[in-house]
Design a protein around this motif. Sequence first.
Motif, PDB file in Angstrom:
ATOM      1  N   THR A   1      47.171  27.147  90.134  1.00 25.16           N
ATOM      2  CA  THR A   1      47.086  26.531  88.803  1.00 25.16           C
ATOM      3  C   THR A   1      48.447  26.331  88.147  1.00 25.16           C
ATOM      4  OG1 THR A   1      44.937  27.544  88.430  1.00 25.16           O
ATOM      5  CG2 THR A   1      46.075  26.722  86.492  1.00 25.16           C
TER       6      THR A   1
ATOM      7  N   SER B   1      32.695  32.346  91.984  1.00 24.05           N
ATOM      8  CA  SER B   1      31.361  32.941  91.922  1.00 24.05           C
ATOM      9  C   SER B   1      30.883  33.392  93.292  1.00 24.05           C
ATOM     10  CB  SER B   1      30.369  31.935  91.338  1.00 24.05           C
ATOM     11  OG  SER B   1      30.306  30.787  92.159  1.00 24.05           O
ATOM     12  N   GLN B   2      31.589  32.987  94.340  1.00 22.83           N
ATOM     13  CA  GLN B   2      31.171  33.388  95.682  1.00 22.83           C
ATOM     14  C   GLN B   2      31.933  34.607  96.171  1.00 22.83           C
ATOM     15  OE1 GLN B   2      32.073  29.383  97.124  1.00 22.83           O
ATOM     16  NE2 GLN B   2      29.938  29.162  97.747  1.00 22.83           N
TER      17      GLN B   2
ATOM     18  N   TYR C   1      34.487  29.323  95.879  1.00 23.40           N
ATOM     19  CA  TYR C   1      34.596  29.340  94.422  1.00 23.40           C
ATOM     20  C   TYR C   1      34.527  30.794  93.953  1.00 23.40           C
ATOM     21  CZ  TYR C   1      33.986  24.322  94.415  1.00 23.40           C
ATOM     22  OH  TYR C   1      34.170  22.990  94.600  1.00 23.40           O
TER      23      TYR C   1
ATOM     24  N   LEU D   1      39.170  33.773  86.086  1.00 21.57           N
ATOM     25  CA  LEU D   1      39.393  32.619  86.966  1.00 21.57           C
ATOM     26  C   LEU D   1      38.600  31.419  86.458  1.00 21.57           C
ATOM     27  CD1 LEU D   1      39.131  34.461  90.394  1.00 21.57           C
ATOM     28  CD2 LEU D   1      41.195  33.759  89.186  1.00 21.57           C
ATOM     29  N   LEU D   2      39.082  30.219  86.814  1.00 21.57           N
ATOM     30  CA  LEU D   2      38.356  29.016  86.428  1.00 21.57           C
ATOM     31  C   LEU D   2      37.199  28.811  87.401  1.00 21.57           C
ATOM     32  CD1 LEU D   2      41.385  26.708  85.599  1.00 21.57           C
ATOM     33  CD2 LEU D   2      39.956  28.033  84.042  1.00 21.57           C
ATOM     34  N   PRO D   3      35.960  28.825  86.885  1.00 22.10           N
ATOM     35  CA  PRO D   3      34.803  28.822  87.777  1.00 22.10           C
ATOM     36  C   PRO D   3      34.640  27.535  88.572  1.00 22.10           C
ATOM     37  CG  PRO D   3      34.107  28.603  85.497  1.00 22.10           C
ATOM     38  CD  PRO D   3      35.578  28.889  85.471  1.00 22.10           C
ATOM     39  N   HIS D   4      35.244  26.441  88.101  1.00 19.97           N
ATOM     40  CA  HIS D   4      35.031  25.165  88.782  1.00 19.97           C
ATOM     41  C   HIS D   4      36.151  24.841  89.754  1.00 19.97           C
ATOM     42  CE1 HIS D   4      37.595  24.458  85.394  1.00 19.97           C
ATOM     43  NE2 HIS D   4      37.716  23.166  85.612  1.00 19.97           N
ATOM     44  N   ARG D   5      37.045  25.792  90.000  1.00 20.59           N
ATOM     45  CA  ARG D   5      38.102  25.523  90.960  1.00 20.59           C
ATOM     46  C   ARG D   5      38.039  26.530  92.095  1.00 20.59           C
ATOM     47  NH1 ARG D   5      43.436  23.955  87.469  1.00 20.59           N
ATOM     48  NH2 ARG D   5      42.536  22.093  86.536  1.00 20.59           N
TER      49      ARG D   5
END
Lengths: 281, 246, 220
Positions: free
Chosen positions: A99, A134-135, A132, A87-91
């Motif tokens: 996407t 990472s969460q 996000y 996954l894109l970490p900043h989205r």
Amino acid sequence: MIEFRSVSKQFPDGTLAVDDFSLTIPSHRTTVLVGSSGSGKTTLLRMINRMVDPTSGAIEIDDVDIASLEPVKLRRSIGYVMQNSGLLPHRKVVDNVATVPLLRGVPRKTARADALALLDTVGLDRALADRYPSQLSGGQQQRVGVARGLAVNPNILLMDEPFGAVDPIVRAELQQELIRLQTELGKTVVFVTHDVDEAFLLGDQVVILQEGGRIAQIGSPADILANPANDFVASFVGADRGKRALHVERSDGRDVLVDSDGRLAGVLVGDAVPGQARVTP
Amino acid sequence: MTIFGAAIAWILDAANYTGAGAIPGRVLEHLGFTFLTLVVASAIAIPFGFAIGHTGRGRGLAVAVSGGLRAIPTLGLLTLVALWIGIGLGAPYVALTVLAIPPILAGAYAGFEAIDRGAIDAARAVGMSEAQILGQVEIPLGLPLLIGGLRSAALQVVATATLAAYVADFGLGRYLFSGLKTRDYAQMLGGSILVVVLALALEGIFAMIQRIVVPRGVATSRLPVDRARSARPRPGMESAITKGNR
Amino acid sequence: MNWAWTNLDLIWDRTIDHLILSVPPIILSFVIALPLGWLANRYRLSRGVILTASGLLYAIPSFPMFIVLPALVGTTLRSPLNLVIALTIYGVALMVRVVADGLASVDVDVQRSAVAVGFSTWTNFWQVELPLAGPVLLAGLRVVAVSTVSLATVGAVIGAQSLGSLFTDGFQRGIQAEIIAGIVATVLLALLLDGALVAAGRIALPWTRLRKTSKVETAT
Ligand SMILES: Nc1ncnc2c1ncn2[C@@H]1O[C@H](COP(=O)(O)OP(=O)(O)OP(=O)(O)O)[C@@H](O)[C@H]1O
Ligand SMILES: [Mg+2]
């Protein structure tokens, strides 16, 4: 239908990852490529969406040679799910799922609404949409990955060890979820794993690969278990040992099943007519 | 402390705010020079850095060239170029642009290299074109390290621009040199204080920008306790790239 | 390059001056940065304070630093001591962060087991943490060495003798060869000190010879 015709792939460094590979992958079924590490599974899978181009041979999707298709366009029409989700970490979760539709020009509102619906499909709470990656836990990230793969409603879904990095309990959950999804959606799924149990659980057609993408055996899980083509297959699927090598013993007037280590595996229920016996573990 | 008192008095002296070589003019010269140098160096270094980071090719060469450039003493380069092209602003512009390139170049490609390969691979696999991968994935995720590179380039340019007054009549460095010559310690110290304040202000601004450009999803993590830590860019990474020479 | 041959004596003298200016700061910054870096790694509060302070010190341009220091600590502007102090400040500012990161990089499991087998904090630091952080520290020290040698040339503009004097002198007299000789000599000196540090590292950290160069090393 996806067809590999005498496909070979030699990487620039000389590695012959796939050697003269031919296979027909039927539509609306799950085909699992299984084999040990380095047998060329990922290479084969990535040739279907042209992430890797074969050095020789051809691949056809519904009788169209994919070499004639534009890679970016082709990829947008095929779902792709990989290990560690990618996954894109900043989205945010919802934007990750949306996407590809956004790339294809679907209006933002529609794309987001569709993405939310997809979260339901893969069994994720909509409340996670604005988080996000990472969460999220590893299992949740993997579900988002699956949702992203389904976002363009592709006919084909490629999955490269999608459940490889999650713990066994979550993996079992995700596997059941995939089975449920597949009965609903009926995609052409190509699934890569090195876990034989997973292959037998998910695959309608299982392809056992050896070094260089050589096919050791193709068949339904039952075919392969009942008639391993050779010693390699037998030992790879474990048909000769452990919990797959069961025999009947009589105990207290009932038939019980015992594995090769002598551990009790279950009892034989119903009338013991061959072919109708059910094993309850 | 009377020395400092004299320096402060010099900074506040109204006579230094009018005529040729007034403080505001010098500050603007210094800032303008720094800004222009950074822009030119960025225009050269960033495209190369992005190309290296995106393709993974040419990294060895870039490291070697940057390393070599960094080992060269700035004053030596400055005086040498000044001898070649004569007294004036030309030499500082050339020399400082050359010096600003390595940190920016390194920041640009290191920013890309620090991105999880899996995310980029997946972006390509779901059908992003190379331009989209660059614009939507690599640049936003690589930005913090690029800003880090710009930050150290800026520091170096501000510092060396002070030295550049040795070969050209411009910037805050003039006060230091003319104070040295006339043994006017108040002017020298006053000028030095101005340079230090300017450098620290730039450092502060860049530090802030660097924090701001860390993408939300990268800055946040699951446990609130972790949040403060991961909000900053990786210290190890940064120090290796941005420090080294001034 | 005739100039260089006829002025070898001068170059040699300036090289010695340069060594006197740059070697003490390299050693001092390592010695001073060790406890500070340890402190920075140990407590959250001290980390913030120490790393912020060193970041700010590092941001101060060298020329003004040489001028401000005498007003602060009473050194004479042109004295070697003034430069040594300034260069040490830069070295410490750089090195503190490296020490903190290096100590932080030591495997937590290794540390725990060291404590478990009975090392005290003191012996643990000297016998476990420091040697294991060794490669990172060495890499940092190499950066300090190269940058100190380069930075020491700036002293020439305030009249402190060093290889940098070849730049100012060459510029004023219009002798290109003198400047080029100065640049070459500075770069060679930096390489020499860097090589010496690598050699010292091989002796002090024999186990690292088994491994390939560490990541930090190649990054600098
Ligand atoms: N880009 C590449 N360049 C060179 N060799 C490669 C490349 N990608 C794969 N290979 C090699 O090709 C062979 C097959 O690799 P592939 O990734 O397809 O295996 P795999 O079956 O997916 O293995 P795993 O289960 O470990 O994922 C391996 O020997 C691998 O080292
Ligand atoms: Mg693989």
